[in-house]
Design a protein around this motif. Structure first.
Motif, PDB file in Angstrom:
ATOM      1  N   TYR A  87       0.850  -1.188   0.000  1.00 26.16           N
ATOM      2  CA  TYR A  87       0.000   0.000   0.000  1.00 26.16           C
ATOM      3  C   TYR A  87       0.884   1.236   0.000  1.00 26.16           C
ATOM      4  CZ  TYR A  87      -3.366   3.514   1.519  1.00 26.16           C
ATOM      5  OH  TYR A  87      -4.152   4.639   1.612  1.00 26.16           O
ATOM      6  N   GLY A 128      -2.143  14.193   6.706  1.00 28.86           N
ATOM      7  CA  GLY A 128      -3.051  13.092   6.423  1.00 28.86           C
ATOM      8  C   GLY A 128      -2.390  11.752   6.172  1.00 28.86           C
ATOM      9  N   VAL A 132       1.296   5.085   0.303  1.00 25.00           N
ATOM     10  CA  VAL A 132       0.612   6.265   0.828  1.00 25.00           C
ATOM     11  C   VAL A 132       0.967   7.448  -0.065  1.00 25.00           C
ATOM     12  CG1 VAL A 132       0.314   7.798   2.798  1.00 25.00           C
ATOM     13  CG2 VAL A 132       0.673   5.343   3.164  1.00 25.00           C
ATOM     14  N   GLU A 148      -5.679   3.883   9.028  1.00 25.76           N
ATOM     15  CA  GLU A 148      -6.910   3.343   8.439  1.00 25.76           C
ATOM     16  C   GLU A 148      -6.620   2.058   7.663  1.00 25.76           C
ATOM     17  OE1 GLU A 148      -9.919   4.296   8.974  1.00 25.76           O
ATOM     18  OE2 GLU A 148      -9.450   6.124  10.105  1.00 25.76           O
ATOM     19  N   ALA A 149      -5.520   2.050   6.909  1.00 27.87           N
ATOM     20  CA  ALA A 149      -5.170   0.855   6.144  1.00 27.87           C
ATOM     21  C   ALA A 149      -4.838  -0.310   7.070  1.00 27.87           C
ATOM     22  CB  ALA A 149      -3.992   1.153   5.220  1.00 27.87           C
ATOM     23  N   ARG A 195      -2.722   9.222   9.091  1.00 28.41           N
ATOM     24  CA  ARG A 195      -4.119   8.779   9.178  1.00 28.41           C
ATOM     25  C   ARG A 195      -4.391   7.680   8.152  1.00 28.41           C
ATOM     26  NH1 ARG A 195      -8.372   9.143  12.842  1.00 28.41           N
ATOM     27  NH2 ARG A 195     -10.326   8.812  11.732  1.00 28.41           N
ATOM     28  N   ARG A 196      -3.829   7.812   6.961  1.00 28.05           N
ATOM     29  CA  ARG A 196      -3.989   6.772   5.949  1.00 28.05           C
ATOM     30  C   ARG A 196      -3.342   5.464   6.403  1.00 28.05           C
ATOM     31  NH1 ARG A 196      -5.185   8.052   0.489  1.00 28.05           N
ATOM     32  NH2 ARG A 196      -5.639  10.262   0.123  1.00 28.05           N
TER      33      ARG A 196
END
Length: 234
Positions: free
Chosen positions: A198, A211, A200, A218-219, A214-215
Motif C-alpha cells: 500500500y 493526512g 501512501v 486506516e489501512a 491517518r492513511r
C-alpha cells in the motif's frame, strides 16, 4: 510474574506491563503498554525498530486508531533499559534482527499464558527494522500470528524465508520513500500468502505529510479487522 499498574493516561497507553526478556543479561525485562482490552477484536502487538520505542508518536497514533476500531493493542520495547543505553551509543542492537525476533517470540509466549489475551486473534505491526522481526516471528509461529502489517519497514532484513510466510501481510510504504518502496516490492514478489503493498500518496519515510499517518492507521485497521475476525482464515 509480570508487574502491572493502571494508568489514567490516554486509551492507547492503558495498562503498563512488564515482560521477561529472552537472552537478556541480568534480571532486566521488557516494558509494554496494553490497551483496548474492553474491545471485542483481536490483539495487535507493535514491534518497534531502528532506535524507536513504545513511545513512538507515530505508532501511538496508529494504536489509538486501532483501539477506536475495536482492537486491543500492546506497544512494547524490545530492548531492556540497559540495552537501550548501549544501542544509543553504537546503534548495533537495533539491527540485530535475530535478537529482536527472539524477543517477539518471547512476547508471544507471554501472551499465550494469559487468559485475557490468549484467545484473541493475534496480529503484528512492525515498523522499520521491527518489520523484519515481525515477519520472522510470523514465519516461526504460523498457527499463532494471523496477520502482519509493516509501516515503512525493512522486511528484506528478516532472517527467515519470506516464502514460508502464511500470515496475510500488508506492506505500507510512503510513495516518495523510493528505496524502501523498492525493497518492499521485492519482498512482496516472494510472499505466498495474501499480501498488498500500500503506497501512501505523496508520503516520505516518516509519514509526516498532512493526512499520511491517518492513511496508515486506516489501512492497518482495515487489514487487521479483516484478518483478525473470529471467522477469518489465513
Amino acid at each position: 510474574m509480570d508487574a502491572e499498574r493502571n494508568t489514567t493516561a490516554a486509551t492507547s497507553v492503558g495498562r503498563e506491563v512488564s515482560l521477561p526478556a529472552r537472552e537478556a543479561s541480568g534480571d532486566e525485562g521488557l516494558t509494554g503498554d496494553l490497551a483496548g482490552l474492553d474491545n471485542p477484536g483481536g490483539l495487535v502487538v507493535f514491534v518497534h525498530g531502528s532506535g524507536s520505542s513504545r513511545h513512538s508518536p507515530r505508532n501511538i497514533a496508529v494504536a489509538e486508531r486501532l483501539n477506536e476500531m475495536g482492537l486491543a493493542t500492546l506497544l512494547l520495547d524490545l530492548l531492556t533499559p540497559r540495552e537501550r543505553l548501549q544501542d544509543e551509543r553504537d546503534g548495533r542492537l537495533r539491527f540485530d534482527i535475530e535478537l529482536l525476533t527472539t524477543r517477539v517470540l518471547g512476547v508471544l509466549d507471554w501472551i499465550s499464558e494469559r487468559a485475557e489475551l490468549r484467545e484473541r486473534p493475534l496480529g503484528l505491526f512492525g515498523a522499520s527494522t521491527g518489520a523484519a522481526a515481525a515477519l520472522g516471528a510470523a514465519v516461526r509461529r504460523p498457527h499463532e500470528v494471523r496477520a502482519v502489517v509493516s509501516r515503512g519497514g525493512r522486511p528484506d532484513l528478516t532472517t527467515e524465508r519470506v516464502a514460508a510466510l502464511r500470515a496475510p501481510t500488508l506492506l505500507i510504504v510512503g510513495e516518495r520513500d523510493s528505496e524502501v518502496l523498492r525493497l518492499n516490492e521485492n519482498v512482496a514478489r516472494h510472499l505466498p500468502s495474501d499480501h498488498e503493498v500500500y503506497r501512501v500518496p505523496a508520503a516520505t519515510h516518516l509519514f509526516e505529510e498532512s493526512g499520511a499517518l491517518r492513511r496508515v492507521a486506516e489501512a492497518a485497521g482495515a487489514w487487521f479487522s479483516r484478518y483478525l475476525s473470529p471467522t477469518a482464515t489465513a
